[in-house]
Design an enzyme around this catalytic site. Sequence first.
Site, PDB file in Angstrom:
ATOM      1  N   HIS A 193      11.464 -12.039  -4.902  1.00 36.52           N
ATOM      2  CA  HIS A 193      12.140 -11.358  -6.025  1.00 36.52           C
ATOM      3  C   HIS A 193      11.159 -10.469  -6.807  1.00 36.52           C
ATOM      4  O   HIS A 193      11.348 -10.257  -8.005  1.00 36.52           O
ATOM      5  CB  HIS A 193      12.779 -12.368  -6.991  1.00 36.52           C
ATOM      6  CG  HIS A 193      13.603 -13.424  -6.323  1.00 36.52           C
ATOM      7  ND1 HIS A 193      14.953 -13.314  -6.113  1.00 36.52           N
ATOM      8  CD2 HIS A 193      13.232 -14.617  -5.771  1.00 36.52           C
ATOM      9  CE1 HIS A 193      15.402 -14.388  -5.491  1.00 36.52           C
ATOM     10  NE2 HIS A 193      14.379 -15.190  -5.257  1.00 36.52           N
ATOM     11  N   SER A 206       0.169  16.357 -10.224  1.00 34.59           N
ATOM     12  CA  SER A 206       1.366  16.859 -10.891  1.00 34.59           C
ATOM     13  C   SER A 206       1.070  18.255 -11.445  1.00 34.59           C
ATOM     14  O   SER A 206      -0.065  18.575 -11.768  1.00 34.59           O
ATOM     15  CB  SER A 206       1.726  15.900 -12.036  1.00 34.59           C
ATOM     16  OG  SER A 206       2.387  16.598 -13.066  1.00 34.59           O
ATOM     17  N   GLU A 211       6.340   8.090  -0.333  1.00 34.57           N
ATOM     18  CA  GLU A 211       7.687   8.357  -0.846  1.00 34.57           C
ATOM     19  C   GLU A 211       8.505   9.168   0.161  1.00 34.57           C
ATOM     20  O   GLU A 211       9.686   8.923   0.372  1.00 34.57           O
ATOM     21  CB  GLU A 211       7.619   9.098  -2.181  1.00 34.57           C
ATOM     22  CG  GLU A 211       7.074   8.220  -3.294  1.00 34.57           C
ATOM     23  CD  GLU A 211       6.778   9.009  -4.558  1.00 34.57           C
ATOM     24  OE1 GLU A 211       7.696   9.628  -5.095  1.00 34.57           O
ATOM     25  OE2 GLU A 211       5.617   9.010  -4.991  1.00 34.57           O
ATOM     26  N   LYS A 229      -2.094  12.541 -13.266  1.00 37.30           N
ATOM     27  CA  LYS A 229      -1.308  11.957 -12.184  1.00 37.30           C
ATOM     28  C   LYS A 229      -1.964  12.021 -10.813  1.00 37.30           C
ATOM     29  O   LYS A 229      -2.639  12.965 -10.467  1.00 37.30           O
ATOM     30  CB  LYS A 229       0.056  12.649 -12.087  1.00 37.30           C
ATOM     31  CG  LYS A 229       1.017  12.327 -13.200  1.00 37.30           C
ATOM     32  CD  LYS A 229       1.406  10.866 -13.303  1.00 37.30           C
ATOM     33  CE  LYS A 229       2.408  10.445 -12.264  1.00 37.30           C
ATOM     34  NZ  LYS A 229       3.716  11.059 -12.415  1.00 37.30           N
TER      35      LYS A 229
END
Length: 456
Positions: free
Chosen positions: A155, A276, A289, A282
């Site tokens: 979980h 970024s 992804e 970033k």
Amino acid sequence: MALWAGRFSKEVDETVNAFNSSIAFDARMYAQDIRGSIAHATMLGKCGIIELSESEAIIEGLKGILSDIESGKLEFDPNAEDIHMFVEAELTKRLGSTGKRLHTARSRNDQVALDIRLYLRDKMQDILKLIEELAITICDIASEHTETIMSGYTHLQRAQPITFAHHLLAYAQMLKRDRERILDAVERMNECPLGSGALAGTTYPIDRFMTAELLDFDAPVANSLDGVSDRDFCVEICCALSLLMTHLSRFSEEIILWCSWEFKFIELDDAFATGSSIMPQKKNPDVTELIRGKTGRVNGDLVTLLSMLKGLPLAYNKDMQEDKEAIFDAIDNTELCLKTFIPMLKTMRVLKENMRNAAARGFINATDCADYLVKKGMPFRDAYKITGTLVARCIEQNLTLETLPLKQYKEMTELFEEDVYEAISLETCVRGRSSYGGPSPEAVKKQLADLVEAFA
Ligand code: ARG
């Protein structure tokens, strides 16, 4: 004029021609198409269906076309209907009427069914090599981390202590099955549809066993309708790729989590991350992804193939031309993902200390604490309850089971002694989990050796 123009009184409408044409995406099967045609021409010659000299001329002509395509001398005609028509028309251009004999006892229906099988068989070899390289990469990293303690999660909550090696090898096991699934699908697909003709075989005395053997198939497909009608092999391979991508996607998801500041278990190499345009701080895990994103796309390809087939009457229907873009897209994207994922993994830095620190703060030794009491004679349910209460006390005081004073342990039961600290140390907890397939360094080393052998 199309090669089939005889019964038509008009040229095909330009829009229809463009709509119908598949050369833009099936041209990539040129080598397989030519290889199949060479086998077919060989058989036609040997069986006396065409003159041997003609068979030889056709074979030479086809070889010339192949090398001209490969050297860039011959370009695909975007107006051709498909790769099969293109090669045949080119052959006839070069050989005159001898070229026109190649299509004797053959249809594009068995030809395309053959080409896809040959193409998939070739391409799966590349995918299999990449799977092996990825699995070996994972094993290499794991071999350095059989003692690197981290928390296992359920979980997404810290659950029980494992090692980073143990975690990584779970993925190597998935890859082992991915490889088996592909090998299995390729083996089942390895029957030759050539000689099925349009659907009903042929009256010529062809030898289907000869072409099957020339093309390294185990046997000819046993039913000519089946030979031209089914694309179940595309579905099977796409399904195997979907699962492979699903595994890569879950691994990617974990890497995305691990390189967040919230986890910081790993650091991606700068060459495998992006920045970024506005936020100077970033460093984004775009590669992983994209893999997660492309998995959806491969799943879509699988659904395309299943939906394309489900309502088709036997035998060939033009809907089946839609098989290629779907299966090619699945292969291309899977290949691309593997090729990017492997070097990304190889250059990733593992931040052991952060893993260890996170493991120390999650009460992941609570089960072991309860087991300590069980070993001293207490029933498990009572031990479970006492440990739960101890955890609650720790949380109240911002302590861990390792730092909670013995006095507080003893307030719960006198069974607790000084040796509880040794019993709940994460090292002890991991070492003790030595059951087959478990995370203890010994068990993991055994697993690692078996995997290295399987992928060697
Ligand atoms: N381009 C076609 C395909 O990919 C080849 C087979 C055409 N057969 C036919 N009867 N029109 O499916």
